[in-house]
Motif scaffolding. Structure first.
Motif, PDB file in Angstrom:
ATOM      1  N   ARG A 106     -11.493 -36.516  -9.163  1.00  0.00           N
ATOM      2  CA  ARG A 106     -10.820 -37.525  -8.349  1.00  0.00           C
ATOM      3  C   ARG A 106     -11.735 -38.724  -8.154  1.00  0.00           C
ATOM      4  NH1 ARG A 106      -7.082 -35.113  -3.844  1.00  0.00           N
ATOM      5  NH2 ARG A 106      -6.459 -33.180  -4.816  1.00  0.00           N
ATOM      6  N   ASP A 107     -11.104 -39.821  -7.746  1.00  0.00           N
ATOM      7  CA  ASP A 107     -11.858 -41.026  -7.393  1.00  0.00           C
ATOM      8  C   ASP A 107     -11.761 -41.320  -5.903  1.00  0.00           C
ATOM      9  OD1 ASP A 107     -10.686 -42.530 -10.437  1.00  0.00           O
ATOM     10  OD2 ASP A 107     -12.626 -41.560 -10.055  1.00  0.00           O
ATOM     11  N   PHE A 108     -10.787 -40.671  -5.229  1.00  0.00           N
ATOM     12  CA  PHE A 108     -10.526 -40.950  -3.825  1.00  0.00           C
ATOM     13  C   PHE A 108     -10.429 -39.651  -3.037  1.00  0.00           C
ATOM     14  CE2 PHE A 108      -9.779 -45.325  -4.666  1.00  0.00           C
ATOM     15  CZ  PHE A 108      -9.237 -45.358  -5.933  1.00  0.00           C
ATOM     16  N   PRO A 110     -22.024 -33.374   2.458  1.00  0.00           N
ATOM     17  CA  PRO A 110     -21.781 -34.633   3.177  1.00  0.00           C
ATOM     18  C   PRO A 110     -21.079 -34.403   4.513  1.00  0.00           C
ATOM     19  CG  PRO A 110     -20.229 -34.382   1.351  1.00  0.00           C
ATOM     20  CD  PRO A 110     -21.195 -33.233   1.267  1.00  0.00           C
ATOM     21  N   PRO A 111     -21.319 -35.261   5.507  1.00  0.00           N
ATOM     22  CA  PRO A 111     -20.727 -35.070   6.841  1.00  0.00           C
ATOM     23  C   PRO A 111     -19.214 -35.278   6.862  1.00  0.00           C
ATOM     24  CG  PRO A 111     -21.901 -37.163   6.727  1.00  0.00           C
ATOM     25  CD  PRO A 111     -22.195 -36.432   5.453  1.00  0.00           C
ATOM     26  N   GLN A 112     -18.647 -35.873   5.816  1.00  0.00           N
ATOM     27  CA  GLN A 112     -17.197 -36.086   5.771  1.00  0.00           C
ATOM     28  C   GLN A 112     -16.431 -34.786   5.469  1.00  0.00           C
ATOM     29  OE1 GLN A 112     -19.397 -37.886   3.980  1.00  0.00           O
ATOM     30  NE2 GLN A 112     -19.249 -39.952   4.792  1.00  0.00           N
ATOM     31  N   LEU A 113     -17.119 -33.763   4.972  1.00  0.00           N
ATOM     32  CA  LEU A 113     -16.478 -32.488   4.670  1.00  0.00           C
ATOM     33  C   LEU A 113     -16.720 -31.503   5.806  1.00  0.00           C
ATOM     34  CD1 LEU A 113     -17.380 -32.099   0.886  1.00  0.00           C
ATOM     35  CD2 LEU A 113     -15.336 -33.106   1.909  1.00  0.00           C
ATOM     36  N   VAL A 137     -17.293 -40.191   0.104  1.00  0.00           N
ATOM     37  CA  VAL A 137     -17.745 -38.809   0.243  1.00  0.00           C
ATOM     38  C   VAL A 137     -18.674 -38.567  -0.935  1.00  0.00           C
ATOM     39  CG1 VAL A 137     -17.065 -36.390   0.294  1.00  0.00           C
ATOM     40  CG2 VAL A 137     -15.565 -38.118   1.320  1.00  0.00           C
ATOM     41  N   ASP A 138     -19.969 -38.461  -0.663  1.00  0.00           N
ATOM     42  CA  ASP A 138     -20.981 -38.285  -1.705  1.00  0.00           C
ATOM     43  C   ASP A 138     -21.514 -36.861  -1.636  1.00  0.00           C
ATOM     44  OD1 ASP A 138     -20.737 -40.991  -2.411  1.00  0.00           O
ATOM     45  OD2 ASP A 138     -22.143 -41.564  -0.836  1.00  0.00           O
ATOM     46  N   ASN A 139     -21.064 -36.017  -2.558  1.00  0.00           N
ATOM     47  CA  ASN A 139     -21.461 -34.614  -2.564  1.00  0.00           C
ATOM     48  C   ASN A 139     -22.514 -34.406  -3.651  1.00  0.00           C
ATOM     49  OD1 ASN A 139     -21.621 -31.910  -2.037  1.00  0.00           O
ATOM     50  ND2 ASN A 139     -19.463 -31.482  -2.373  1.00  0.00           N
ATOM     51  N   ALA A 140     -23.708 -34.000  -3.242  1.00  0.00           N
ATOM     52  CA  ALA A 140     -24.834 -33.831  -4.175  1.00  0.00           C
ATOM     53  C   ALA A 140     -25.253 -32.369  -4.239  1.00  0.00           C
ATOM     54  CB  ALA A 140     -26.025 -34.677  -3.733  1.00  0.00           C
ATOM     55  N   VAL A 141     -25.587 -31.914  -5.448  1.00  0.00           N
ATOM     56  CA  VAL A 141     -26.114 -30.564  -5.653  1.00  0.00           C
ATOM     57  C   VAL A 141     -27.412 -30.670  -6.446  1.00  0.00           C
ATOM     58  CG1 VAL A 141     -23.926 -29.312  -5.526  1.00  0.00           C
ATOM     59  CG2 VAL A 141     -24.697 -30.238  -7.711  1.00  0.00           C
ATOM     60  N   ASP A 178     -21.299 -36.305  -7.011  1.00  0.00           N
ATOM     61  CA  ASP A 178     -19.905 -36.717  -7.158  1.00  0.00           C
ATOM     62  C   ASP A 178     -19.592 -37.609  -5.966  1.00  0.00           C
ATOM     63  OD1 ASP A 178     -17.105 -36.098  -8.515  1.00  0.00           O
ATOM     64  OD2 ASP A 178     -16.828 -36.154  -6.344  1.00  0.00           O
ATOM     65  N   SER A 179     -19.012 -38.763  -6.242  1.00  0.00           N
ATOM     66  CA  SER A 179     -18.728 -39.718  -5.186  1.00  0.00           C
ATOM     67  C   SER A 179     -17.252 -40.121  -5.240  1.00  0.00           C
ATOM     68  CB  SER A 179     -19.616 -40.960  -5.349  1.00  0.00           C
ATOM     69  OG  SER A 179     -19.445 -41.824  -4.258  1.00  0.00           O
ATOM     70  N   ASP A 180     -16.580 -40.062  -4.085  1.00  0.00           N
ATOM     71  CA  ASP A 180     -15.172 -40.447  -3.963  1.00  0.00           C
ATOM     72  C   ASP A 180     -15.030 -41.453  -2.833  1.00  0.00           C
ATOM     73  OD1 ASP A 180     -14.201 -38.476  -5.866  1.00  0.00           O
ATOM     74  OD2 ASP A 180     -14.630 -36.984  -4.329  1.00  0.00           O
ATOM     75  N   ALA A 181     -14.231 -42.501  -3.054  1.00  0.00           N
ATOM     76  CA  ALA A 181     -13.951 -43.468  -1.994  1.00  0.00           C
ATOM     77  C   ALA A 181     -13.114 -42.776  -0.922  1.00  0.00           C
ATOM     78  CB  ALA A 181     -13.218 -44.671  -2.551  1.00  0.00           C
ATOM     79  N   LEU A 182     -13.491 -42.956   0.329  1.00  0.00           N
ATOM     80  CA  LEU A 182     -12.780 -42.356   1.455  1.00  0.00           C
ATOM     81  C   LEU A 182     -11.646 -43.293   1.861  1.00  0.00           C
ATOM     82  CD1 LEU A 182     -12.787 -39.951   3.397  1.00  0.00           C
ATOM     83  CD2 LEU A 182     -14.307 -41.259   4.881  1.00  0.00           C
ATOM     84  N   VAL A 183     -10.409 -42.773   1.859  1.00  0.00           N
ATOM     85  CA  VAL A 183      -9.249 -43.602   2.160  1.00  0.00           C
ATOM     86  C   VAL A 183      -8.354 -42.921   3.187  1.00  0.00           C
ATOM     87  CG1 VAL A 183      -9.245 -44.717  -0.110  1.00  0.00           C
ATOM     88  CG2 VAL A 183      -7.918 -42.637   0.234  1.00  0.00           C
ATOM     89  N   ILE A 184      -7.570 -43.748   3.903  1.00  0.00           N
ATOM     90  CA  ILE A 184      -6.580 -43.226   4.839  1.00  0.00           C
ATOM     91  C   ILE A 184      -5.290 -42.973   4.074  1.00  0.00           C
ATOM     92  CG2 ILE A 184      -5.193 -43.766   6.873  1.00  0.00           C
ATOM     93  CD1 ILE A 184      -7.602 -45.449   7.829  1.00  0.00           C
ATOM     94  N   PHE A 185      -4.891 -43.921   3.243  1.00  0.00           N
ATOM     95  CA  PHE A 185      -3.676 -43.792   2.446  1.00  0.00           C
ATOM     96  C   PHE A 185      -3.910 -44.493   1.114  1.00  0.00           C
ATOM     97  CE2 PHE A 185       0.332 -45.459   0.868  1.00  0.00           C
ATOM     98  CZ  PHE A 185       1.078 -44.299   0.800  1.00  0.00           C
ATOM     99  N   ARG A 186      -3.396 -43.911   0.072  1.00  0.00           N
ATOM    100  CA  ARG A 186      -3.495 -44.508  -1.255  1.00  0.00           C
ATOM    101  C   ARG A 186      -2.256 -44.073  -2.030  1.00  0.00           C
ATOM    102  NH1 ARG A 186      -6.342 -47.556  -4.707  1.00  0.00           N
ATOM    103  NH2 ARG A 186      -6.305 -46.854  -6.829  1.00  0.00           N
TER     104      ARG A 186
END
Length: 170
Positions: free
Chosen positions: A42-44, A75-78, A134-138, A151-159
């Motif tokens: 995903r990108d978002f 990441p703190p977003q998860l 959301v930047d998830n690193a391993v 892996d980096s995904d743009a954080l969105v409310i609606f897309r």
């Protein structure tokens, strides 16, 4: 003259054998070459949605890698409280912890030459997540060598596409 020719043929065979032996010894002495990837295809990332990551750790080197440690800079977003993961080893001798919850962390991994370990990680995006992505690193560490992936995904409310069942907005 015939004796010299026989000597040359024998010497050529001996040189060929010596080079083959040297090549095998060099390959056997090649250290493990670990590679790691993480991808959620995903990108978002939508607030309140889920991200499904595939993490793969492979050994393309010349020796088996044992005692490998895998870490996740979660990441703190998860939301770690509802994150789950399973490990799928490939090949004989590849070992990992079968499953777990929370950030992906596994230790004492074994990855024989030419084999890999794959983790499937299911993580919810927090409804109150902040930031732009959301930047998830391993990372994986073996014998003082560390390999990393992100892996980096743009954080969105609606897309576009998130309003459809199973839509990912890509």
């Amino acid at each position: 003259m015939e004796r010299i020719d026989r000597f040359r043929r024998g010497a050529t065979g001996a040189l060929l054998l010596a080079s083959l032996v040297a090549a095998r010894l060099a390959a056997a002495g090649t250290p493990a070459a670990l590679t790691i990837t993480i991808d959620d295809a995903r990108d978002f990332a939508r607030l309140g949605g889920f991200l499904d990551y595939t993490v793969t750790l492979a050994n393309a080197g010349g020796v088996d890698a044992t005692g490998v440690v895998l870490a996740n800079a979660f990441p703190p977003q998860l939301d770690p409280a509802y994150t789950t993961w399973v490990c799928l080893p490939s090949g004989v001798g590849a070992t990992c912890t079968e499953s777990g919850s929370g950030p992906l962390e596994d230790a004492n991994l074994s990855i024989p030459v030419g084999n890999s370990l794959t983790w499937l990680v299911h993580a919810p995006v927090r409804v109150d997540a902040t930031g732009e992505s959301v930047d998830n690193a391993v990372s994986a560490t073996w014998n003082s060598t560390t390999v990393n992936a992100l892996d980096s995904d743009a954080l969105v409310i609606f897309r576009e596409g998130f309003d459809t069942p199973y839509g990912d907005g890509s």
